[in-house]
Motif scaffolding. Structure first.
Motif, PDB file in Angstrom:
ATOM      1  N   ASN A 242       0.826  -1.208   0.000  1.00 12.91           N
ATOM      2  CA  ASN A 242       0.000   0.000   0.000  1.00 12.91           C
ATOM      3  C   ASN A 242       0.864   1.264   0.000  1.00 12.91           C
ATOM      4  N   GLN A 243       2.013   1.206   0.660  1.00 13.99           N
ATOM      5  CA  GLN A 243       2.914   2.350   0.661  1.00 13.99           C
ATOM      6  C   GLN A 243       3.454   2.617  -0.744  1.00 13.99           C
ATOM      7  N   HIS A 244       3.869   1.563  -1.424  1.00 17.79           N
ATOM      8  CA  HIS A 244       4.363   1.708  -2.792  1.00 17.79           C
ATOM      9  C   HIS A 244       3.241   2.162  -3.728  1.00 17.79           C
ATOM     10  N   LEU A 245       2.041   1.662  -3.503  1.00 19.11           N
ATOM     11  CA  LEU A 245       0.912   2.023  -4.359  1.00 19.11           C
ATOM     12  C   LEU A 245       0.523   3.489  -4.145  1.00 19.11           C
ATOM     13  N   LEU A 246       0.632   3.965  -2.903  1.00 16.58           N
ATOM     14  CA  LEU A 246       0.352   5.376  -2.631  1.00 16.58           C
ATOM     15  C   LEU A 246       1.353   6.272  -3.371  1.00 16.58           C
ATOM     16  N   GLU A 247       2.621   5.878  -3.366  1.00 15.29           N
ATOM     17  CA  GLU A 247       3.634   6.642  -4.096  1.00 15.29           C
ATOM     18  C   GLU A 247       3.301   6.705  -5.585  1.00 15.29           C
ATOM     19  N   ALA A 248       2.860   5.573  -6.147  1.00 14.24           N
ATOM     20  CA  ALA A 248       2.500   5.529  -7.566  1.00 14.24           C
ATOM     21  C   ALA A 248       1.263   6.379  -7.844  1.00 14.24           C
ATOM     22  N   ALA A 249       0.292   6.343  -6.934  1.00 21.67           N
ATOM     23  CA  ALA A 249      -0.922   7.140  -7.098  1.00 21.67           C
ATOM     24  C   ALA A 249      -0.596   8.627  -7.101  1.00 21.67           C
ATOM     25  N   ASP A 250       0.306   9.040  -6.221  1.00 26.39           N
ATOM     26  CA  ASP A 250       0.704  10.452  -6.171  1.00 26.39           C
ATOM     27  C   ASP A 250       1.484  10.834  -7.423  1.00 26.39           C
ATOM     28  N   ARG A 251       2.288   9.929  -7.915  1.00 28.15           N
ATOM     29  CA  ARG A 251       3.091  10.168  -9.125  1.00 28.15           C
ATOM     30  C   ARG A 251       2.215  10.446 -10.339  1.00 28.15           C
ATOM     31  N   ALA A 253      -1.105  11.397 -10.094  1.00 28.99           N
ATOM     32  CA  ALA A 253      -2.221  12.276  -9.708  1.00 28.99           C
ATOM     33  C   ALA A 253      -3.554  11.547  -9.683  1.00 28.99           C
ATOM     34  N   LEU A 254      -3.552  10.327  -9.149  1.00 25.88           N
ATOM     35  CA  LEU A 254      -4.779   9.561  -8.978  1.00 25.88           C
ATOM     36  C   LEU A 254      -5.249   9.756  -7.535  1.00 25.88           C
ATOM     37  N   ASP A 255      -5.979  10.825  -7.299  1.00 24.77           N
ATOM     38  CA  ASP A 255      -6.345  11.212  -5.939  1.00 24.77           C
ATOM     39  C   ASP A 255      -7.227  10.171  -5.258  1.00 24.77           C
ATOM     40  N   GLY A 256      -8.119   9.538  -6.021  1.00 28.31           N
ATOM     41  CA  GLY A 256      -8.987   8.516  -5.432  1.00 28.31           C
ATOM     42  C   GLY A 256      -8.190   7.333  -4.915  1.00 28.31           C
ATOM     43  N   LEU A 257      -7.259   6.851  -5.707  1.00 32.65           N
ATOM     44  CA  LEU A 257      -6.411   5.731  -5.288  1.00 32.65           C
ATOM     45  C   LEU A 257      -5.523   6.133  -4.118  1.00 32.65           C
ATOM     46  N   LYS A 258      -5.020   7.342  -4.155  1.00 32.04           N
ATOM     47  CA  LYS A 258      -4.174   7.825  -3.059  1.00 32.04           C
ATOM     48  C   LYS A 258      -4.943   7.834  -1.745  1.00 32.04           C
ATOM     49  N   LYS A 259      -6.207   8.242  -1.786  1.00 31.82           N
ATOM     50  CA  LYS A 259      -7.029   8.280  -0.570  1.00 31.82           C
ATOM     51  C   LYS A 259      -7.297   6.874  -0.048  1.00 31.82           C
ATOM     52  N   ILE A 260      -7.548   5.925  -0.958  1.00 32.63           N
ATOM     53  CA  ILE A 260      -7.781   4.537  -0.542  1.00 32.63           C
ATOM     54  C   ILE A 260      -6.551   3.998   0.188  1.00 32.63           C
ATOM     55  N   CYS A 261      -5.372   4.211  -0.407  1.00 35.75           N
ATOM     56  CA  CYS A 261      -4.131   3.733   0.207  1.00 35.75           C
ATOM     57  C   CYS A 261      -3.889   4.416   1.546  1.00 35.75           C
ATOM     58  N   GLU A 262      -4.164   5.710   1.608  1.00 35.65           N
ATOM     59  CA  GLU A 262      -3.971   6.453   2.853  1.00 35.65           C
ATOM     60  C   GLU A 262      -4.879   5.907   3.947  1.00 35.65           C
ATOM     61  N   ASP A 263      -6.138   5.637   3.622  1.00 31.41           N
ATOM     62  CA  ASP A 263      -7.079   5.086   4.608  1.00 31.41           C
ATOM     63  C   ASP A 263      -6.618   3.721   5.100  1.00 31.41           C
ATOM     64  N   ARG A 264      -6.114   2.900   4.191  1.00 24.76           N
ATOM     65  CA  ARG A 264      -5.644   1.567   4.581  1.00 24.76           C
ATOM     66  C   ARG A 264      -4.421   1.651   5.490  1.00 24.76           C
ATOM     67  N   LEU A 265      -3.522   2.563   5.177  1.00 21.50           N
ATOM     68  CA  LEU A 265      -2.323   2.711   5.998  1.00 21.50           C
ATOM     69  C   LEU A 265      -2.674   3.260   7.382  1.00 21.50           C
ATOM     70  N   CYS A 266      -3.664   4.127   7.461  1.00 15.73           N
ATOM     71  CA  CYS A 266      -4.130   4.626   8.765  1.00 15.73           C
ATOM     72  C   CYS A 266      -4.680   3.487   9.614  1.00 15.73           C
ATOM     73  N   ARG A 267      -5.327   2.550   8.954  1.00 18.91           N
ATOM     74  CA  ARG A 267      -5.941   1.422   9.649  1.00 18.91           C
ATOM     75  C   ARG A 267      -4.897   0.443  10.169  1.00 18.91           C
ATOM     76  N   ASP A 268      -3.743   0.377   9.509  1.00 14.17           N
ATOM     77  CA  ASP A 268      -2.758  -0.670   9.798  1.00 14.17           C
ATOM     78  C   ASP A 268      -1.502  -0.156  10.497  1.00 14.17           C
ATOM     79  N   ILE A 269      -1.593   0.957  11.214  1.00 10.96           N
ATOM     80  CA  ILE A 269      -0.406   1.514  11.875  1.00 10.96           C
ATOM     81  C   ILE A 269       0.010   0.634  13.056  1.00 10.96           C
TER      82      ILE A 269
END
Length: 343
Positions: A242-251, A253-269
């Motif tokens: 999910n961390q790698h996917l968030l980096e790719a989403a930001d690269r 500009a896929l804001d929807g995917l970035k938010k999904i990855c961010e939510d998942r990472l918040c859940r798994d801290i």
């Protein structure tokens, strides 16, 4: 289009137009200056680029909607071009909902380069070039399977796009990622990502280049990135992925995917993931993830364990802003103060 003379009243000119990318030639006559380009049309709306150069030679760009409209959501990317026509590292991207009451980008003056234009790299004969890419988002709704009167399921756009990706039919571009080849469709990628729009249809694109080699990305990450672009879905995977996917989403500009990855990472801290997630949140401007990580790391029982880890010490050394925010968050904790007082 011919270049204007030095005495021209409008020193911003459109030199090339390709899909949603516009190449502007901007003349630097004097400081300070505030100039506007001719009005141009894209996406059924009229627009105008404005450029401000202040006494310090800071360059600011903003996009103005001229047409009357209720809500036009668009992602805009401004990027400086080098003398040889190559894309520069100096760029800014912003998403804004334009309307008759909010005609300008929400960043009043969008800074492209902080101090000066480095003439040896960007300026030719008193002018520099900017590539402005506009991607207008259309309202989308998820297609839910339903049944016709015959009892047969109706066609689903999401399913059909997913099948198109799997079948590789009429694909017109391929990507080489970490040694693997992926087939895709330019128009689908460009419709979903303003970055792909610029890379695949911008004025700097080589017309006969059908295979693009991507660096700095794992094949599995790019595979899931494509799957999301075509289907709006991603697989349920672990924190590292999910961390790698968030980096790719930001690269891209896929804001929807970035938010999904961010939510998942918040859940798994956890203690094992919070340090890497902190660095990721700071680097890619993920406010929610940063807040969750700081709250977790600031807990006395967690902070005491983290200070014994080398990765934590390196992060605090290399990211002073994160270190300052964590110190502030920890100092505000009542439990942390109780531990200090007991000593």
């Amino acid at each position: 289009m011919a270049s204007p003379s030095a005495n021209s009243a409008a020193p911003i000119w459109i030199k090339e137009v390709t899909a949603g990318s516009f190449k502007f030639e901007i003349y630097m006559n004097e400081y300070p200056s505030f100039e506007s380009s001719p009005i141009f049309t894209f996406g059924g709306h009229e627009w105008r680029l404005k450029c401000c150069i202040n006494y310090s030679k800071d360059v600011h760009l903003l996009l103005e909607l001229i047409s009357d409209a209720d809500a036009v959501k668009a992602t805009i990317e401004f990027r400086l071009l080098e003398k040889n026509g190559g894309l520069s590292w100096a760029y800014q991207r912003v998403t804004h909902t334009f309307s008759s009451k909010a005609r300008l980008t929400d960043m009043a003056l969008l800074r492209v380069l902080r101090r000066g234009l480095h003439p040896e790299i960007y300026v030719t004969n008193g002018c520099f070039y900017v590539l402005c890419t506009i991607f207008i988002a259309s309202d989308t709704t998820k297609v839910k399977p339903n049944h016709s009167s015959s009892g047969l399921p109706s066609d689903s756009l999401i399913e059909q796009l997913g099948d198109l990706l799997k079948s590789k039919n009429i694909s017109d571009v391929t990507f080489e990622v970490d040694g693997e080849i992926f087939n895709a469709h330019r128009v689908v990628l460009a419709a979903r990502s303003p970055v792909f729009m610029a890379e695949l249809f911008g004025p700097m694109v080589e017309g006969n280049k059908k295979c693009i080699k991507l660096e700095g990305m794992m094949a599995e990450v790019f595979k899931d990135l494509l799957h999301y672009i075509y289907t709006d879905k991603i697989q349920d995977v672990g924190t590292k992925f999910n961390q790698h996917l968030l980096e790719a989403a930001d690269r891209y500009a896929l804001d929807g995917l970035k938010k999904i990855c961010e939510d998942r990472l918040c859940r798994d801290i956890t203690l094992d993931t919070v340090v890497s997630s902190l660095g990721l949140a700071d680097q890619h401007n993920c406010g929610k993830l940063l807040d969750y990580c700081l709250n977790f790391a600031a807990k006395p029982e967690n902070l005491l364990q983290l200070t014994l880890r080398q990765e934590y010490l390196e992060l605090m050394k290399n990211c002073p802003s994160v270190s300052a925010k964590l110190s502030e968050r920890a100092s505000a904790s009542l439990d942390f103060k109780k531990i200090i007082y007991k000593r």
